[in-house]
Design an enzyme around this catalytic site. Structure first.
Site, PDB file in Angstrom:
ATOM      1  N   LEU A   1       0.831  -1.208   0.000  1.00  0.00           N
ATOM      2  CA  LEU A   1       0.000   0.000   0.000  1.00  0.00           C
ATOM      3  C   LEU A   1       0.871   1.265   0.000  1.00  0.00           C
ATOM      4  CD1 LEU A   1      -2.808  -1.064   2.501  1.00  0.00           C
ATOM      5  CD2 LEU A   1      -2.966  -0.903   0.011  1.00  0.00           C
TER       6      LEU A   1
ATOM      7  N   HIS B   1       8.376  -4.344   7.422  1.00  0.00           N
ATOM      8  CA  HIS B   1       8.060  -2.914   7.555  1.00  0.00           C
ATOM      9  C   HIS B   1       8.524  -2.372   8.908  1.00  0.00           C
ATOM     10  CE1 HIS B   1       5.893  -1.482   4.078  1.00  0.00           C
ATOM     11  NE2 HIS B   1       5.016  -2.464   4.097  1.00  0.00           N
TER      12      HIS B   1
HETATM   13 ZN   LIG Z   1       3.835  -3.103   2.518  1.00  0.00          ZN
END
Ligand SMILES: [Zn+2]
Length: 178
Positions: free
Chosen positions: A98, A143
């Site tokens: 995203l 992340h």
């Molecule tokens: Zn990601």
């Protein structure tokens, strides 16, 4: 709770290492509820705190509707997740993010993982996964370390993607299409 803004390349915050959550309280739970809502609206199947600009080790995942759109939501909230074990066997899957909209690439990772985490109530849980869930778990935990899936592709391709997003940012928002 209101939807949160998802940050995208080349935002340097995406490279931050997120901090451990020290206390699981209503504020953390409300933040994760907002993350989940943001993730569903995107739409996406996984979201890490840093993707909404907050360097905390929290992740929301829901892969239930990926294979069957009519399936009931099955959200997973992971606090301070940690990879305990990965299989020697590896698997390749197409990934997107995203924070890197509309870019997809094949990434090879361990096929199976076991992850420990704290749930919304602060209880220690373990999950062992393969398939798409194994991919999403590894992608989201990356992340938290400031790592992106484009770090696994060739430098040439990665530089191209980063350049594209940097240029887009300079040009400002895209004009409406008709
Ligand atoms: Zn990601």
């Amino acid at each position: 709770m209101a939807k949160l803004d998802i940050i995208t390349l080349p935002d340097r915050k995406l490279r931050l290492k997120s901090k451990l959550v020290e206390r699981i309280d209503d504020e953390v739970r409300a933040f994760m509820d907002a993350m989940l809502e943001t993730m569903y609206a995107a739409p996406g199947i996984g979201l890490a705190g840093i993707q909404v600009g907050t360097p905390r080790r929290v992740v929301t995942i829901d892969v239930a509707q990926r294979e069957d759109e009519t399936a009931d939501p099955d959200p997973l909230f992971l606090i301070n997740p940690e990879v305990l074990w990965t299989s020697d066997e590896r698997a390749t899957a197409e990934e997107g993010c995203l924070s890197i909209p509309e870019y997809f690439a094949e990434v090879e990772r361990p096929a199976k993982v076991r992850v420990a985490y704290l749930d919304r109530d602060g209880k220690r849980q373990e999950i062992e996964a393969n398939g798409i869930m194994a991919v999403v778990l590894q992608h989201e935990i990356d992340h938290l370390e400031g790592k992106l899936f484009i770090d696994y592709i060739s430098k040439l391709k990665r530089d191209m993607v980063i350049k594209k997003f940097t240029k887009q940012q300079r040009l400002g928002p895209k004009p409406p299409a008709f």
